[in-house]
Design an enzyme around this catalytic site. Sequence first.
Site, PDB file in Angstrom:
ATOM      1  N   THR A  38      37.262  36.775  37.431  1.00  0.00           N
ATOM      2  CA  THR A  38      37.885  37.103  36.594  1.00  0.00           C
ATOM      3  C   THR A  38      39.495  37.940  38.050  1.00  0.00           C
ATOM      4  O   THR A  38      39.840  38.967  36.799  1.00  0.00           O
ATOM      5  CB  THR A  38      36.608  38.428  36.228  1.00  0.00           C
ATOM      6  OG1 THR A  38      36.191  38.869  37.289  1.00  0.00           O
ATOM      7  CG2 THR A  38      36.298  37.734  35.440  1.00  0.00           C
ATOM      8  N   GLY A 121      32.323  30.206  55.107  1.00  0.00           N
ATOM      9  CA  GLY A 121      31.943  29.099  54.328  1.00  0.00           C
ATOM     10  C   GLY A 121      30.700  29.149  53.280  1.00  0.00           C
ATOM     11  O   GLY A 121      30.589  28.575  52.411  1.00  0.00           O
ATOM     12  N   SER A 127      35.878  34.836  55.309  1.00  0.00           N
ATOM     13  CA  SER A 127      37.515  34.903  55.453  1.00  0.00           C
ATOM     14  C   SER A 127      37.880  36.238  55.696  1.00  0.00           C
ATOM     15  O   SER A 127      38.530  36.538  56.351  1.00  0.00           O
ATOM     16  CB  SER A 127      38.291  33.879  54.592  1.00  0.00           C
ATOM     17  OG  SER A 127      37.555  34.406  53.238  1.00  0.00           O
ATOM     18  N   ASP A 171      37.031  39.957  47.709  1.00  0.00           N
ATOM     19  CA  ASP A 171      36.757  40.663  48.728  1.00  0.00           C
ATOM     20  C   ASP A 171      37.123  41.055  49.639  1.00  0.00           C
ATOM     21  O   ASP A 171      36.713  41.505  50.070  1.00  0.00           O
ATOM     22  CB  ASP A 171      36.792  39.084  48.632  1.00  0.00           C
ATOM     23  CG  ASP A 171      37.022  37.838  48.530  1.00  0.00           C
ATOM     24  OD1 ASP A 171      35.362  38.172  47.435  1.00  0.00           O
ATOM     25  OD2 ASP A 171      36.260  36.618  48.453  1.00  0.00           O
TER      26      ASP A 171
HETATM   27  C1  GLA Z   1      36.508  33.914  45.853  1.00  0.00           C
HETATM   28  C2  GLA Z   1      37.683  34.664  45.949  1.00  0.00           C
HETATM   29  C3  GLA Z   1      38.041  36.218  45.297  1.00  0.00           C
HETATM   30  C4  GLA Z   1      37.288  35.674  43.824  1.00  0.00           C
HETATM   31  C5  GLA Z   1      35.835  35.086  43.770  1.00  0.00           C
HETATM   32  C6  GLA Z   1      35.670  34.723  42.466  1.00  0.00           C
HETATM   33  O1  GLA Z   1      35.734  34.562  46.674  1.00  0.00           O
HETATM   34  O2  GLA Z   1      38.288  35.330  47.194  1.00  0.00           O
HETATM   35  O3  GLA Z   1      39.277  36.961  45.271  1.00  0.00           O
HETATM   36  O4  GLA Z   1      38.342  35.315  43.128  1.00  0.00           O
HETATM   37  O5  GLA Z   1      36.100  34.014  44.487  1.00  0.00           O
HETATM   38  O6  GLA Z   1      35.476  35.358  41.863  1.00  0.00           O
END
Ligand code: GLA
Length: 380
Positions: A38, A121, A127, A171
């Site tokens: 989202t 990963g 990351s 994240d």
């Molecule tokens: C990864 C991306 C986030 C988000 C999630 C899914 O972690 O880095 O920005 O889009 O996938 O919710």
Amino acid sequence: MNPATLERVTRGFAERFGGEPTAAAWAPGRVNLIGEHTDYSGGFVLPMAIERGIAAVARSAVGESRVLAVDTGETRPLDPLAFAPVGGWLGYAGGVLVLLARRSGRPGALEVAFGGDLPIGAGLSSSAALEGAVSLAAGRVMGVELSPAERAALCRRGEHEYAGVPCGIMDQAIVCSAVAGHALLIDCRDASMSPVPIPDDAAVVVMNTGVRHDLASGEYARRRRASAAAAAALGVESLRDIDEEGLAGRAGGLSEDLARCVRHVVGENARARRAARALGEGDLGLVGSLMNLSHDSLRDDFRVSCAELDTLVEAARGVPGVYGARMTGAGFGGCAIALARPEAVAALAGAVACEYRRRHGRRAEVFVSGACGPAGMVDL
Ligand code: GLA
């Protein structure tokens, strides 16, 4: 932070580069309790930082800049003024170093080492943790101080431009702004955040499939494009602009694929907000049910789950004392999480490991984590 992590990284630095680093930082990984896929549609997410993460140390140097991944022993030279996009950890670290060098206006050479106890990963934001820790340690050496929001934006930009991953802001935002003992409800449209306390009688259990399907990165970008295409077809800027009521009369003209995409994102935004409220009120039963619905929507409508994740989730849901379970992060492998009574954790770990081995012939790593604070500098 586990002090052994920093010790290991500092020792690795000394063995490879000689001498001591002058700055050190640590950044946590994260799980997302709910609100998946989202963020890049300006929606709602509810992540919390976990107690495992990545430490980075740095020092200014003479000659070329070098980065060492302590856990694999790889060292790579890099020129912050002429760094080309590249996949993998070097892209994450390099992107941050280039953007910091530009910002500092006086880019000298640097030696950087990093490592951690976060599975890499595995959908736990290794990351963003790497970016957060490197940006803090290297930023200190370069004299660049950033607010948590500026840091998150810089790290995300580095990931887009130098690692080729078109991620949302979730994240980097949770890694840089986490609040200990809390999840954060983040409104990804304006990046505003509301901390929600995690009740003492709730254990957050992480279950790692140990697999990552190759299609992950291409499929992530495809979901992002589908979300944008669906928004355009509905005449809105992003899917955030539509709620469940608004959707009822509008989805008719969409293709089956776009209709599924919209159904997931619109439903997931509503679930994330409801779950944040329920968590704050200590209604763990409701949070668990919303997590279950979230997983089912990601599996059936958004189609980012996989057999291994579904096995972990189903096995967890069958254990008494488990409120709910779902995949977390981008999907196609990586980790699932369960919300459980603390006294149910041992049975949960046993049941999940047993069922996972039976169906997939592999070991599932299972661990519990409290909600940790944000990335920060640490003493050497
Ligand atoms: C990864 C991306 C986030 C988000 C999630 C899914 O972690 O880095 O920005 O889009 O996938 O919710």
